[in-house]
Design a protein around this motif. Structure first.
Motif, PDB file in Angstrom:
ATOM      1  N   ASN A   1       0.741  -1.278   0.016  1.00 15.71           N
ATOM      2  CA  ASN A   1       0.071   0.008  -0.106  1.00 15.71           C
ATOM      3  C   ASN A   1       0.926   1.398   0.058  1.00 15.71           C
ATOM      4  O   ASN A   1       0.721   2.144   0.838  1.00 15.71           O
ATOM      5  CB  ASN A   1      -0.931   0.017   1.149  1.00 15.71           C
ATOM      6  CG  ASN A   1      -2.006  -1.142   0.938  1.00 15.71           C
ATOM      7  OD1 ASN A   1      -2.016  -1.682  -0.094  1.00 15.71           O
ATOM      8  ND2 ASN A   1      -2.770  -1.284   2.144  1.00 15.71           N
ATOM      9  N   GLU A   2       1.753   1.470  -0.948  1.00 18.65           N
ATOM     10  CA  GLU A   2       2.568   2.475  -1.334  1.00 18.65           C
ATOM     11  C   GLU A   2       3.570   2.903  -0.003  1.00 18.65           C
ATOM     12  O   GLU A   2       3.658   4.018   0.473  1.00 18.65           O
ATOM     13  CB  GLU A   2       2.037   3.669  -1.599  1.00 18.65           C
ATOM     14  CG  GLU A   2       1.123   3.485  -2.880  1.00 18.65           C
ATOM     15  CD  GLU A   2       0.142   4.647  -3.378  1.00 18.65           C
ATOM     16  OE1 GLU A   2       0.345   5.778  -2.666  1.00 18.65           O
ATOM     17  OE2 GLU A   2      -0.316   4.542  -4.562  1.00 18.65           O
ATOM     18  N   GLY A   3       3.986   1.884   0.610  1.00 20.30           N
ATOM     19  CA  GLY A   3       5.038   2.002   1.571  1.00 20.30           C
ATOM     20  C   GLY A   3       4.297   1.899   3.041  1.00 20.30           C
ATOM     21  O   GLY A   3       4.779   2.473   4.167  1.00 20.30           O
ATOM     22  N   ALA A   4       3.106   1.697   3.168  1.00 14.48           N
ATOM     23  CA  ALA A   4       2.362   1.637   4.808  1.00 14.48           C
ATOM     24  C   ALA A   4       3.282   0.351   5.273  1.00 14.48           C
ATOM     25  O   ALA A   4       3.400   0.653   6.620  1.00 14.48           O
ATOM     26  CB  ALA A   4       1.061   0.976   4.382  1.00 14.48           C
ATOM     27  N   ALA A   5       3.742  -0.616   4.802  1.00 10.43           N
ATOM     28  CA  ALA A   5       4.563  -1.651   5.191  1.00 10.43           C
ATOM     29  C   ALA A   5       5.715  -2.132   4.183  1.00 10.43           C
ATOM     30  O   ALA A   5       5.415  -2.048   3.036  1.00 10.43           O
ATOM     31  CB  ALA A   5       3.889  -2.796   5.674  1.00 10.43           C
ATOM     32  N   VAL A   6       6.909  -2.095   4.575  1.00 10.95           N
ATOM     33  CA  VAL A   6       7.846  -2.475   3.988  1.00 10.95           C
ATOM     34  C   VAL A   6       8.550  -3.711   4.362  1.00 10.95           C
ATOM     35  O   VAL A   6       9.194  -3.737   5.579  1.00 10.95           O
ATOM     36  CB  VAL A   6       9.175  -1.506   3.544  1.00 10.95           C
ATOM     37  CG1 VAL A   6      10.274  -1.935   2.859  1.00 10.95           C
ATOM     38  CG2 VAL A   6       8.577  -0.173   3.058  1.00 10.95           C
ATOM     39  N   ILE A   7       8.479  -4.807   3.650  1.00 10.35           N
ATOM     40  CA  ILE A   7       8.805  -6.433   4.061  1.00 10.35           C
ATOM     41  C   ILE A   7      10.167  -6.869   3.375  1.00 10.35           C
ATOM     42  O   ILE A   7       9.872  -6.819   1.956  1.00 10.35           O
ATOM     43  CB  ILE A   7       7.599  -7.109   4.335  1.00 10.35           C
ATOM     44  CG1 ILE A   7       6.773  -6.394   5.278  1.00 10.35           C
ATOM     45  CG2 ILE A   7       7.986  -8.648   4.792  1.00 10.35           C
ATOM     46  CD1 ILE A   7       5.284  -7.066   5.221  1.00 10.35           C
ATOM     47  N   GLU A   8      11.043  -7.374   3.766  1.00  8.47           N
ATOM     48  CA  GLU A   8      12.088  -7.993   3.030  1.00  8.47           C
ATOM     49  C   GLU A   8      12.020  -9.564   3.067  1.00  8.47           C
ATOM     50  O   GLU A   8      11.506  -9.932   4.207  1.00  8.47           O
ATOM     51  CB  GLU A   8      13.564  -7.527   3.388  1.00  8.47           C
ATOM     52  CG  GLU A   8      13.694  -6.329   3.167  1.00  8.47           C
ATOM     53  CD  GLU A   8      15.268  -5.993   2.883  1.00  8.47           C
ATOM     54  OE1 GLU A   8      15.858  -6.992   2.359  1.00  8.47           O
ATOM     55  OE2 GLU A   8      15.611  -4.718   3.164  1.00  8.47           O
TER      56      GLU A   8
ATOM     57  N   VAL B   1       5.710 -17.387  -2.984  1.00  5.37           N
ATOM     58  CA  VAL B   1       6.329 -16.882  -1.965  1.00  5.37           C
ATOM     59  C   VAL B   1       5.210 -16.157  -0.609  1.00  5.37           C
ATOM     60  O   VAL B   1       4.341 -15.695  -1.082  1.00  5.37           O
ATOM     61  CB  VAL B   1       6.836 -15.387  -2.266  1.00  5.37           C
ATOM     62  CG1 VAL B   1       7.711 -14.805  -1.197  1.00  5.37           C
ATOM     63  CG2 VAL B   1       8.089 -15.760  -3.554  1.00  5.37           C
ATOM     64  N   GLY B   2       5.425 -16.974   0.556  1.00  3.72           N
ATOM     65  CA  GLY B   2       4.546 -16.559   1.421  1.00  3.72           C
ATOM     66  C   GLY B   2       5.038 -15.646   2.483  1.00  3.72           C
ATOM     67  O   GLY B   2       6.052 -15.915   2.686  1.00  3.72           O
ATOM     68  N   ILE B   3       4.226 -14.755   2.928  1.00  4.39           N
ATOM     69  CA  ILE B   3       4.869 -13.648   3.793  1.00  4.39           C
ATOM     70  C   ILE B   3       3.795 -13.591   5.048  1.00  4.39           C
ATOM     71  O   ILE B   3       2.663 -13.433   4.860  1.00  4.39           O
ATOM     72  CB  ILE B   3       4.992 -12.363   3.244  1.00  4.39           C
ATOM     73  CG1 ILE B   3       5.945 -12.220   2.054  1.00  4.39           C
ATOM     74  CG2 ILE B   3       5.496 -11.154   4.064  1.00  4.39           C
ATOM     75  CD1 ILE B   3       5.652 -11.201   1.081  1.00  4.39           C
ATOM     76  N   GLU B   4       4.319 -13.946   6.110  1.00  5.35           N
ATOM     77  CA  GLU B   4       3.908 -13.602   7.505  1.00  5.35           C
ATOM     78  C   GLU B   4       4.355 -12.728   8.344  1.00  5.35           C
ATOM     79  O   GLU B   4       5.488 -12.597   8.518  1.00  5.35           O
ATOM     80  CB  GLU B   4       3.754 -15.011   8.370  1.00  5.35           C
ATOM     81  CG  GLU B   4       2.899 -16.146   7.449  1.00  5.35           C
ATOM     82  CD  GLU B   4       2.590 -17.253   8.539  1.00  5.35           C
ATOM     83  OE1 GLU B   4       2.906 -17.207   9.762  1.00  5.35           O
ATOM     84  OE2 GLU B   4       2.940 -18.419   8.020  1.00  5.35           O
ATOM     85  N   ASP B   5       3.782 -11.593   8.572  1.00  2.00           N
ATOM     86  CA  ASP B   5       4.304 -10.467   9.229  1.00  2.00           C
ATOM     87  C   ASP B   5       3.364  -9.685  10.277  1.00  2.00           C
ATOM     88  O   ASP B   5       2.208  -9.414   9.791  1.00  2.00           O
ATOM     89  CB  ASP B   5       4.878  -9.367   8.269  1.00  2.00           C
ATOM     90  CG  ASP B   5       5.954  -8.681   8.814  1.00  2.00           C
ATOM     91  OD1 ASP B   5       5.806  -7.594   9.392  1.00  2.00           O
ATOM     92  OD2 ASP B   5       7.244  -8.615   8.639  1.00  2.00           O
ATOM     93  N   ALA B   6       4.020  -9.394  11.257  1.00  2.00           N
ATOM     94  CA  ALA B   6       3.022  -8.343  12.286  1.00  2.00           C
ATOM     95  C   ALA B   6       2.581  -7.129  11.860  1.00  2.00           C
ATOM     96  O   ALA B   6       1.715  -6.693  12.186  1.00  2.00           O
ATOM     97  CB  ALA B   6       3.853  -8.551  13.659  1.00  2.00           C
ATOM     98  N   SER B   7       3.492  -6.635  10.767  1.00  2.00           N
ATOM     99  CA  SER B   7       3.073  -5.151  10.488  1.00  2.00           C
ATOM    100  C   SER B   7       2.010  -5.270   9.558  1.00  2.00           C
ATOM    101  O   SER B   7       1.343  -4.169   9.242  1.00  2.00           O
ATOM    102  CB  SER B   7       4.284  -4.622   9.495  1.00  2.00           C
ATOM    103  OG  SER B   7       4.540  -5.628   8.530  1.00  2.00           O
ATOM    104  N   PHE B   8       1.297  -6.425   9.235  1.00  2.00           N
ATOM    105  CA  PHE B   8       0.121  -6.490   8.665  1.00  2.00           C
ATOM    106  C   PHE B   8      -1.327  -6.350   9.338  1.00  2.00           C
ATOM    107  O   PHE B   8      -2.282  -6.127   8.927  1.00  2.00           O
ATOM    108  CB  PHE B   8      -0.089  -7.723   7.664  1.00  2.00           C
ATOM    109  CG  PHE B   8       0.726  -8.052   6.829  1.00  2.00           C
ATOM    110  CD1 PHE B   8       0.958  -7.127   5.841  1.00  2.00           C
ATOM    111  CD2 PHE B   8       1.049  -9.190   6.226  1.00  2.00           C
ATOM    112  CE1 PHE B   8       1.912  -7.233   4.808  1.00  2.00           C
ATOM    113  CE2 PHE B   8       1.809  -9.738   5.301  1.00  2.00           C
ATOM    114  CZ  PHE B   8       2.427  -8.589   4.312  1.00  2.00           C
ATOM    115  N   SER B   9      -0.880  -6.543  10.982  1.00  2.00           N
ATOM    116  CA  SER B   9      -1.943  -6.341  11.793  1.00  2.00           C
ATOM    117  C   SER B   9      -2.837  -4.968  11.597  1.00  2.00           C
ATOM    118  O   SER B   9      -4.171  -5.083  11.827  1.00  2.00           O
ATOM    119  CB  SER B   9      -1.311  -6.243  13.040  1.00  2.00           C
ATOM    120  OG  SER B   9      -0.900  -5.416  13.444  1.00  2.00           O
TER     121      SER B   9
END
Length: 161
Positions: A96-103, A116-124
């Protein structure tokens, strides 16, 4: 007249002192030259590796075959197909245009499709994902990657579960 006797001090002769100073100077200069050669050679090798990786970025080609987001499980699943021979060693995902950046350290070999599966707390705090920018990265050296920003892809439609 013992009090007026000349005191004889023994020291290093001026010739020996000059030879020691010249030897010390030559040794220090030699060490600096050897260090300088090693330093410039290592720097040149690193710059060459970076240049080669940037050239490999030009050969990079991938597509996104699917994009699914589950807000309950906080997972984003992306199907990525590498259409070139260059291995993609890592990814950066801008949500969402930089709302979260995940590597992600997921590697996609040449001519391979992978989910590619991404699980991240920043999605909360993100109820839905409207856009994902995917930036591939190529490994240059151990633990050193360069992003291929010119080859990034933007996914505007992410299915929500």
């Amino acid at each position: 007249m013992k009090g007026h006797q000349k005191k004889r001090r023994k020291g290093v002769s001026p010739l020996i002192a000059s030879v020691l100073l010249i030897g010390f100077t030559v040794t220090i200069t030699s060490l600096i030259i050897i260090w300088g050669r090693t330093f410039t050679a290592e720097r040149a090798d690193k710059e060459q590796a970076i240049s080669e990786a940037q050239l490999n970025c030009n050969n990079l080609d991938f597509t996104v075959t699917s994009a699914d987001y589950s807000s309950g499980a906080l997972t984003l699943s992306l199907g990525i197909k590498n259409k070139g021979m260059t291995t993609i060693d890592s990814f950066v995902f801008r949500i969402n245009e930089g709302a979260a950046v995940i590597e992600s350290g997921e590697k996609v070999e040449g001519i391979q499709e992978k989910t590619v599966g991404i699980e991240d707390a920043s999605f909360s705090g993100i109820p839905s994902i409207s856009q994902v920018e995917i930036i591939p990265k190529i490994r240059v050296a151990r633990n050193y990657y360069i992003p291929c920003s010119t080859k990034s892809r933007v996914v505007d439609k992410v299915a929500s579960a």
